[in-house]
Every structure is written in C-alpha cells, then in structure tokens.
Design a protein around this motif. Structure first.
Motif, PDB file in Angstrom:
ATOM      1  N   ARG A   1       0.878  -1.165   0.000  1.00 43.19           N
ATOM      2  CA  ARG A   1       0.000   0.000   0.000  1.00 43.19           C
ATOM      3  C   ARG A   1       0.914   1.214   0.000  1.00 43.19           C
ATOM      4  O   ARG A   1       1.629   1.460   0.957  1.00 43.19           O
ATOM      5  CB  ARG A   1      -0.909   0.028   1.215  1.00 43.19           C
ATOM      6  CG  ARG A   1      -1.815  -1.148   1.289  1.00 43.19           C
ATOM      7  CD  ARG A   1      -3.276  -1.018   1.124  1.00 43.19           C
ATOM      8  NE  ARG A   1      -3.953   0.218   1.165  1.00 43.19           N
ATOM      9  CZ  ARG A   1      -4.901   0.531   0.287  1.00 43.19           C
ATOM     10  NH1 ARG A   1      -5.191  -0.302  -0.685  1.00 43.19           N
ATOM     11  NH2 ARG A   1      -5.553   1.652   0.382  1.00 43.19           N
ATOM     12  N   ILE A   2       0.893   1.953  -1.100  1.00 44.78           N
ATOM     13  CA  ILE A   2       1.742   3.131  -1.249  1.00 44.78           C
ATOM     14  C   ILE A   2       0.836   4.313  -1.549  1.00 44.78           C
ATOM     15  O   ILE A   2       0.153   4.325  -2.568  1.00 44.78           O
ATOM     16  CB  ILE A   2       2.777   2.948  -2.372  1.00 44.78           C
ATOM     17  CG1 ILE A   2       3.669   1.746  -2.069  1.00 44.78           C
ATOM     18  CG2 ILE A   2       3.610   4.209  -2.556  1.00 44.78           C
ATOM     19  CD1 ILE A   2       4.594   1.357  -3.179  1.00 44.78           C
ATOM     20  N   GLY A   3       0.828   5.301  -0.666  1.00 43.91           N
ATOM     21  CA  GLY A   3      -0.005   6.473  -0.871  1.00 43.91           C
ATOM     22  C   GLY A   3      -1.480   6.134  -0.990  1.00 43.91           C
ATOM     23  O   GLY A   3      -2.205   6.766  -1.745  1.00 43.91           O
ATOM     24  N   GLY A   4      -1.927   5.111  -0.280  1.00 45.88           N
ATOM     25  CA  GLY A   4      -3.318   4.711  -0.317  1.00 45.88           C
ATOM     26  C   GLY A   4      -3.685   3.795  -1.472  1.00 45.88           C
ATOM     27  O   GLY A   4      -4.808   3.326  -1.563  1.00 45.88           O
ATOM     28  N   ALA A   5      -2.760   3.546  -2.370  1.00 45.83           N
ATOM     29  CA  ALA A   5      -3.035   2.678  -3.527  1.00 45.83           C
ATOM     30  C   ALA A   5      -2.324   1.334  -3.353  1.00 45.83           C
ATOM     31  O   ALA A   5      -1.250   1.256  -2.760  1.00 45.83           O
ATOM     32  CB  ALA A   5      -2.565   3.347  -4.811  1.00 45.83           C
ATOM     33  N   SER A   6      -2.938   0.289  -3.881  1.00 45.10           N
ATOM     34  CA  SER A   6      -2.326  -1.039  -3.841  1.00 45.10           C
ATOM     35  C   SER A   6      -1.255  -1.155  -4.915  1.00 45.10           C
ATOM     36  O   SER A   6      -1.399  -0.614  -5.999  1.00 45.10           O
ATOM     37  CB  SER A   6      -3.382  -2.126  -4.083  1.00 45.10           C
ATOM     38  OG  SER A   6      -4.294  -2.152  -3.032  1.00 45.10           O
ATOM     39  N   GLY A   7      -0.200  -1.875  -4.589  1.00 44.13           N
ATOM     40  CA  GLY A   7       0.867  -2.108  -5.549  1.00 44.13           C
ATOM     41  C   GLY A   7       1.284  -3.570  -5.551  1.00 44.13           C
ATOM     42  O   GLY A   7       1.149  -4.263  -4.553  1.00 44.13           O
TER      43      GLY A   7
END
Length: 84
Positions: free
Chosen positions: A45-51
């Motif tokens: 989770r990077i900056g609220g987004a899944s990666g």
C-alpha cells in the motif's frame, strides 16, 4: 554479496521482491542471477493505492552451475536444472 551470503553465512536461498515498474531493480536482480518465481498483486500500500511485486529467488545451486525450476527472467541464460 551473494557469495558472502552463500559461502560465508551459509544461506541456501536469497529472495528479492521488486515492484514491476522498477525496471532498474529488475535489471539488477537479473544481472545477479535471480529467477522470477511469482507475482503478488496488491502486496503493497503506497499512498493509499495497492501495488504489486515480482518475487525472485536465488539458490546456492545456481551459483555452482545449476538452475532452479522456475521461470527465467528475460535475458538470463538457463543452465542445468536442480531443485532449490
């Protein structure tokens, strides 16, 4: 550093997790002889987004002329097969 892990410390396996968009890191693990073993979607989770991440492994046998039975990262040369 890989030889140090295998020969001096006695590890039998190393792993690397790389973000698929990080081409420099993929090139690095490729040059070091790691083999692609899998893909983990929504791992980070990077900056609220899944990666996602690409999973790669390197085994002691690979340094001594063997290759594990996994998908080869493009550009690397498969050798004789052995399990890790």
């Amino acid at each position: 550093m890989i030889a140090h892990g295998f020969d001096d410390i006695g590890l039998h396996r190393l792993e690397a997790n790389v973000q698929p968009a990080n081409h420099a890191s993929i090139a690095l693990v490729q040059r070091l002889g790691f083999r692609k073993e899998g893909f983990s979607p929504k791992y980070l989770r990077i900056g609220g987004a899944s990666g996602a991440i690409m999973n790669a492994g390197h085994c002691r046998q690979m340094i001594h002329g063997f290759d594990v039975q996994h998908e080869v990262i493009p550009g690397s040369i498969p050798k004789r097969r052995a399990s890790c």
